[in-house]
Design a protein around this motif. Structure first.
Motif, PDB file in Angstrom:
ATOM      1  N   ALA A  58     -51.305  20.181  60.107  1.00 27.13           N
ATOM      2  CA  ALA A  58     -50.845  21.288  59.138  1.00 27.13           C
ATOM      3  C   ALA A  58     -50.685  20.784  57.757  1.00 27.13           C
ATOM      4  O   ALA A  58     -51.322  21.134  56.668  1.00 27.13           O
ATOM      5  CB  ALA A  58     -49.498  21.932  59.667  1.00 27.13           C
ATOM      6  N   GLN A  59     -50.132  19.606  57.793  1.00 26.30           N
ATOM      7  CA  GLN A  59     -49.835  19.037  56.343  1.00 26.30           C
ATOM      8  C   GLN A  59     -51.277  18.708  55.665  1.00 26.30           C
ATOM      9  O   GLN A  59     -51.455  18.689  54.576  1.00 26.30           O
ATOM     10  CB  GLN A  59     -48.917  17.762  56.514  1.00 26.30           C
ATOM     11  CG  GLN A  59     -48.519  17.120  54.904  1.00 26.30           C
ATOM     12  CD  GLN A  59     -47.706  15.941  55.165  1.00 26.30           C
ATOM     13  OE1 GLN A  59     -47.557  15.414  56.245  1.00 26.30           O
ATOM     14  NE2 GLN A  59     -46.961  15.580  54.034  1.00 26.30           N
ATOM     15  N   ASN A  60     -51.942  18.023  56.582  1.00 24.66           N
ATOM     16  CA  ASN A  60     -53.236  17.270  55.840  1.00 24.66           C
ATOM     17  C   ASN A  60     -54.215  18.665  55.541  1.00 24.66           C
ATOM     18  O   ASN A  60     -54.845  18.592  54.481  1.00 24.66           O
ATOM     19  CB  ASN A  60     -53.908  16.762  57.141  1.00 24.66           C
ATOM     20  CG  ASN A  60     -54.874  15.682  56.538  1.00 24.66           C
ATOM     21  OD1 ASN A  60     -55.129  15.424  55.400  1.00 24.66           O
ATOM     22  ND2 ASN A  60     -56.097  15.303  57.530  1.00 24.66           N
ATOM     23  N   GLY A  61     -53.937  19.658  56.315  1.00 26.79           N
ATOM     24  CA  GLY A  61     -55.118  21.063  55.904  1.00 26.79           C
ATOM     25  C   GLY A  61     -54.440  21.420  54.720  1.00 26.79           C
ATOM     26  O   GLY A  61     -55.229  21.752  53.760  1.00 26.79           O
ATOM     27  N   SER A  62     -53.087  21.625  54.437  1.00 27.42           N
ATOM     28  CA  SER A  62     -52.496  22.008  53.245  1.00 27.42           C
ATOM     29  C   SER A  62     -52.990  21.266  51.895  1.00 27.42           C
ATOM     30  O   SER A  62     -53.300  21.805  50.980  1.00 27.42           O
ATOM     31  CB  SER A  62     -51.231  22.333  53.434  1.00 27.42           C
ATOM     32  OG  SER A  62     -50.421  21.132  53.347  1.00 27.42           O
ATOM     33  N   LEU A  63     -52.757  19.947  52.324  1.00 28.27           N
ATOM     34  CA  LEU A  63     -53.236  18.981  51.074  1.00 28.27           C
ATOM     35  C   LEU A  63     -54.821  19.294  50.748  1.00 28.27           C
ATOM     36  O   LEU A  63     -55.039  19.192  49.626  1.00 28.27           O
ATOM     37  CB  LEU A  63     -53.145  17.741  51.600  1.00 28.27           C
ATOM     38  CG  LEU A  63     -51.484  17.227  51.256  1.00 28.27           C
ATOM     39  CD1 LEU A  63     -51.326  15.689  51.890  1.00 28.27           C
ATOM     40  CD2 LEU A  63     -51.002  17.103  50.091  1.00 28.27           C
ATOM     41  N   LYS A  64     -55.838  19.472  51.791  1.00 28.93           N
ATOM     42  CA  LYS A  64     -56.905  19.742  51.447  1.00 28.93           C
ATOM     43  C   LYS A  64     -57.337  20.864  50.682  1.00 28.93           C
ATOM     44  O   LYS A  64     -58.025  21.035  49.753  1.00 28.93           O
ATOM     45  CB  LYS A  64     -57.919  19.545  52.943  1.00 28.93           C
ATOM     46  CG  LYS A  64     -58.046  18.592  53.508  1.00 28.93           C
ATOM     47  CD  LYS A  64     -58.697  18.344  54.736  1.00 28.93           C
ATOM     48  CE  LYS A  64     -58.896  16.970  55.382  1.00 28.93           C
ATOM     49  NZ  LYS A  64     -59.707  17.318  56.885  1.00 28.93           N
ATOM     50  N   LEU A  65     -56.420  22.275  51.102  1.00 30.00           N
ATOM     51  CA  LEU A  65     -56.410  23.320  50.711  1.00 30.00           C
ATOM     52  C   LEU A  65     -56.162  23.043  48.988  1.00 30.00           C
ATOM     53  O   LEU A  65     -56.610  23.591  47.933  1.00 30.00           O
ATOM     54  CB  LEU A  65     -55.675  24.311  51.225  1.00 30.00           C
ATOM     55  CG  LEU A  65     -56.446  25.001  52.545  1.00 30.00           C
ATOM     56  CD1 LEU A  65     -55.183  26.065  52.905  1.00 30.00           C
ATOM     57  CD2 LEU A  65     -57.465  25.660  52.173  1.00 30.00           C
ATOM     58  N   GLN A  66     -54.959  22.336  48.893  1.00 26.03           N
ATOM     59  CA  GLN A  66     -54.394  22.263  47.584  1.00 26.03           C
ATOM     60  C   GLN A  66     -55.559  21.255  46.607  1.00 26.03           C
ATOM     61  O   GLN A  66     -55.695  21.717  45.286  1.00 26.03           O
ATOM     62  CB  GLN A  66     -53.202  21.433  47.413  1.00 26.03           C
ATOM     63  CG  GLN A  66     -52.493  21.301  46.361  1.00 26.03           C
ATOM     64  CD  GLN A  66     -51.205  20.575  46.367  1.00 26.03           C
ATOM     65  OE1 GLN A  66     -50.964  20.007  47.532  1.00 26.03           O
ATOM     66  NE2 GLN A  66     -50.261  20.569  45.413  1.00 26.03           N
ATOM     67  N   ARG A  69     -58.201  23.849  45.552  1.00 27.51           N
ATOM     68  CA  ARG A  69     -57.822  24.675  44.591  1.00 27.51           C
ATOM     69  C   ARG A  69     -57.960  23.782  42.924  1.00 27.51           C
ATOM     70  O   ARG A  69     -58.290  24.782  42.210  1.00 27.51           O
ATOM     71  CB  ARG A  69     -56.550  25.337  44.824  1.00 27.51           C
ATOM     72  CG  ARG A  69     -56.472  26.184  46.023  1.00 27.51           C
ATOM     73  CD  ARG A  69     -55.257  26.903  46.444  1.00 27.51           C
ATOM     74  NE  ARG A  69     -55.276  27.692  47.411  1.00 27.51           N
ATOM     75  CZ  ARG A  69     -54.193  27.831  48.270  1.00 27.51           C
ATOM     76  NH1 ARG A  69     -53.073  27.074  48.087  1.00 27.51           N
ATOM     77  NH2 ARG A  69     -54.285  28.391  49.435  1.00 27.51           N
TER      78      ARG A  69
END
Length: 75
Positions: A58-66, A69
């Protein structure tokens, strides 16, 4: 011929046998308890590892999305 000969067993030997039986029983119970505790501990370790992997993804996925962006904004 009908006479039975009974062997006399010393009291100390009888006590020793009884004590050894009690020790065996106690050791068997300890081993069973340790085995049960080990199984429960393994389950706990597995669930914690699973939770850690889930949080990491979840953390890794949110970093990729960030980062995506940020790249869109910078472009």
């Amino acid at each position: 011929m009908g006479e039975e000969v009974k062997a006399v067993i010393p009291e100390s030997l009888l006590k020793r046998r009884k004590r050894n039986e009690e020790w065996e029983l106690a050791k068997k119970q300890e081993l069973e308890a340790a085995k049960k505790k080990k199984v429960e501990n393994r389950k706990l370790i597995y669930t914690r590892a699973k939770q850690y992997a889930k949080e990491y993804e979840a953390q890794n996925g949110s970093l990729k999305l960030q980062k995506r962006r940020e790249l869109r904004i910078a472009s």
